[in-house]
Design an enzyme around this catalytic site. Sequence first.
Site, mmCIF file in Angstrom:
data_model
loop_
_atom_site.group_PDB
_atom_site.id
_atom_site.type_symbol
_atom_site.label_atom_id
_atom_site.label_comp_id
_atom_site.label_asym_id
_atom_site.label_seq_id
_atom_site.Cartn_x
_atom_site.Cartn_y
_atom_site.Cartn_z
ATOM 1 N N ASP A 30 7.536 103.174 37.382
ATOM 2 C CA ASP A 30 8.243 102.012 36.853
ATOM 3 C C ASP A 30 8.253 100.810 37.775
ATOM 4 O O ASP A 30 8.807 99.775 37.418
ATOM 5 C CB ASP A 30 9.696 102.386 36.521
ATOM 6 C CG ASP A 30 9.785 103.449 35.440
ATOM 7 O OD1 ASP A 30 8.956 103.396 34.507
ATOM 8 O OD2 ASP A 30 10.646 104.323 35.544
ATOM 9 N N CYS A 34 6.312 102.844 43.131
ATOM 10 C CA CYS A 34 5.676 103.992 42.479
ATOM 11 C C CYS A 34 4.158 103.868 42.563
ATOM 12 O O CYS A 34 3.449 104.846 42.836
ATOM 13 C CB CYS A 34 6.106 104.065 41.018
ATOM 14 S SG CYS A 34 7.873 104.275 40.752
ATOM 15 N N CYS A 372 13.634 96.148 51.126
ATOM 16 C CA CYS A 372 12.832 96.868 50.117
ATOM 17 C C CYS A 372 12.012 95.863 49.305
ATOM 18 O O CYS A 372 12.566 94.912 48.746
ATOM 19 C CB CYS A 372 13.735 97.650 49.182
ATOM 20 S SG CYS A 372 14.496 99.098 49.936
ATOM 21 N N CYS A 374 10.615 95.842 46.406
ATOM 22 C CA CYS A 374 10.470 96.079 44.962
ATOM 23 C C CYS A 374 10.159 94.787 44.202
ATOM 24 O O CYS A 374 9.200 94.712 43.438
ATOM 25 C CB CYS A 374 11.747 96.697 44.405
ATOM 26 S SG CYS A 374 12.084 98.355 45.001
ATOM 27 N N ASP A 416 -22.451 77.231 24.053
ATOM 28 C CA ASP A 416 -23.624 77.313 23.201
ATOM 29 C C ASP A 416 -23.349 76.501 21.927
ATOM 30 O O ASP A 416 -22.194 76.218 21.603
ATOM 31 C CB ASP A 416 -23.900 78.783 22.867
ATOM 32 C CG ASP A 416 -25.163 78.951 22.043
ATOM 33 O OD1 ASP A 416 -26.141 78.228 22.307
ATOM 34 O OD2 ASP A 416 -25.171 79.790 21.132
ATOM 35 N N THR A 418 -25.150 76.992 18.430
ATOM 36 C CA THR A 418 -25.174 77.797 17.213
ATOM 37 C C THR A 418 -24.240 78.994 17.330
ATOM 38 O O THR A 418 -24.394 79.831 18.217
ATOM 39 C CB THR A 418 -26.598 78.292 16.918
ATOM 40 O OG1 THR A 418 -27.475 77.166 16.898
ATOM 41 C CG2 THR A 418 -26.649 79.013 15.588
ATOM 42 N N ASP A 626 -22.363 83.447 21.955
ATOM 43 C CA ASP A 626 -22.204 84.554 21.012
ATOM 44 C C ASP A 626 -23.452 85.389 20.818
ATOM 45 O O ASP A 626 -23.443 86.332 20.038
ATOM 46 C CB ASP A 626 -21.761 84.020 19.643
ATOM 47 C CG ASP A 626 -22.903 83.342 18.898
ATOM 48 O OD1 ASP A 626 -23.753 82.721 19.568
ATOM 49 O OD2 ASP A 626 -22.954 83.449 17.667
ATOM 50 N N ASP A 712 18.720 93.035 46.272
ATOM 51 C CA ASP A 712 17.387 93.570 46.013
ATOM 52 C C ASP A 712 17.215 93.933 44.544
ATOM 53 O O ASP A 712 16.219 93.594 43.910
ATOM 54 C CB ASP A 712 17.135 94.799 46.888
ATOM 55 C CG ASP A 712 15.776 95.422 46.627
ATOM 56 O OD1 ASP A 712 14.760 94.770 46.948
ATOM 57 O OD2 ASP A 712 15.717 96.530 46.070
#
Length: 735
Positions: A30, A34, A372, A374, A416, A418, A626, A712
């Site tokens: 989370d 981690c 920390c 985090c 481009d 076309t 394309d 924190d």
Amino acid sequence: MSNTTPTKTTQDKTPQAMPTPTTLRVQGMDCGGCERKVEAALTRLNHVEEVSASSVAGSVRLTALPGKTLPHSEIESTITALGYQVIDESADTAEATTHTPWWKTPKGRLVLVSGVLLALAWALKFAWPALGTWPFVAATVVGLVPIVQRAGQALKMGNPFTIEMLMSIAAIGALAINAVAEAAVVVFLFAVGEMLEGVAAAQARRSISVLSKLTPSTARLMEQGNIRDVAAASLQPGQRVQVRPGDRLPCDGLIIAGRSSIDEAPVNGESVPSERGEGESVFAGTVNLDGVLEVEVTRSAGNNTIARVIKLVEEAQAAKAPVARFIDRFAFYYMPAVVGVALLVAIVPPLVSPMLWSESIYRALALLLIACPCALVISTPAAIAAGLSVGARHGLLMKGGAVLEQLGKLKRVALDKTGTLTAGTPTVTDVESFEADGSVDKNRRDEIVRLAAALEQGSSHPLAVAISDYFHWQQDAPLPTVQGAHALAGHGVVGRVDGRELMLVSPRYLQRFNRPTSDGDKRIAALEAQGKSVAVLIETEVESERPLGLIALRDEPREDAREGIQALERLGVQAVMLSGDNARTVAAIGEQLGIEAEGELMPEDKARRVRQWQAQGLGPIGKVGDGINDAPALAAAEVGIAMGSGTDVALETADAALLKNRVVGIAEMIALSRATMRNVKTNVALALGFKALFLVSTVLGITGMWVAVMADTGATVLVTLNALHLLRYRFNDLD
């Protein structure tokens, strides 16, 4: 520590040299801490070359050493030992798209238990003072046990500098110096922060993986005149399905029978439904609004539009942006440095001043808590993931944070012609008739179109199809019958319509006749100078040919082409057209759109032009195309963008894709990139600002441990919410 993905040069241009990465779904990650724990542990395993964990995506991406195989069982056991769970695709989908109330999650239950014990401890302190500090000790220990367990697991994997380790040292140290009430508050606040991080990460995952729910689970398969329900995942190319009004399309396919309005907003964000009929393509996940359709499956479930979009987004989440990789490297060195500074704060003051050891240790423990990282670590990936998610929901696919970051830096975009700036098919632009003296009359157009369409009926030539479509759009009448129709090799078609001998030919055919120049010839020359193809309708008599009129056609710019170029200009990005079409047509389209244009370029010429601009310092360069002929230039540019209707080669080579086929989407991508990077910078400033303020106040003894944890946790939640704010980004203003 290895936590980066291959660079664009390696990944895009020499994929054969790179082992295929493996992606695992991991539940329980989370936050940035981690990610670092998982990356540090897995990097130590044999045969593992690179590891990239994403808490927002809930995935871990691994690459084996060349010629080696990943030790899958060892990888899973390592992840499990760290307190996380490897889950399969179906479980991941369920977890990501099903909302679980926070109080039913393990971290939510820990918050409730810790909170109840903390409240009980305070109540007992006032109601039964004789108990002393034991209620606070109990509350601290119960909340601290899972934290210490995770710290120990990381330590076994060779990663001592984790957030859990800092928290464990701080809480145990607080108990040792008899700051038990603060220890209990610290542990509770840490649990609350982890729970909030989990809620925020789950929300981000749901916003992205909800795409997987767009495709229905069943389809109405048509076989030998019968219709039966089958699993949509079992559909194979060549099979046919029936789609009723109100149903989602279960596959990518081609309409065999029927006509209907299709709501494509779920796939590409287009708000206006599109009319689709026989012979036209439809996509999985779109909604059939008002007609029964018979659709032939063209792609299997694992390769349809939705599956490809999900795959692109998942790969994008695993590809960290340069700024994210920098933050990761910073945090890697930051943690040991913080521990070193905390030791100095604990030891030095009592040796050089009258400060008590208990006071210096207390300040050192508070310093560990406020330090920390985090908030700093989550600040970037959360914003990048939100930006990628917003783009995907609006038909703007970007293959990674590096692409998203680079888009905002573009200075020049080569497009481009076309299929990119134009629709890719010719349309009728002018219809004019000739008088007997050769002058031009712009009246009697309907008759010219009717006769020309009659001659061309049944032909699959693009110009013929354009003339036929124009007739049906202009006139609600059946075409007259053509007799004796046959091709006039290299020039056009001949036939009898309404008893008249007619031919529809190119202007070159008229040069066979030795006749004076007329107003019609001048008009033809003027139209051709505009890059248009001209077809001349001629009635043949016994000994002569008499021109009746002309039809001019051209592959016209998309409706939003000019708007898209103007949006790029407002963003300070120069648009240039590079095309393989003839120079005259390219110049005419360029003049119409108001941009610099260059034609008659081979694929290698386009790539060479991009490299020349880069050498001249005009980059970073973006390339939009394309087709297969665009692939070299797409690879050469810093960012290659493919139109969604393009070839698979273009889509695979490009770094990003426009599912809507809208030119304005290029500017939307750039604007989204800049908004995302502004969000990242804001997050980093908030995180570092909080750290700097409370680090100083903690060292000076102004703020204590619980304030440090509150700061924190607050900073972490603040930057996460700010990142998720991007999920409500609107493309209304591209300035």
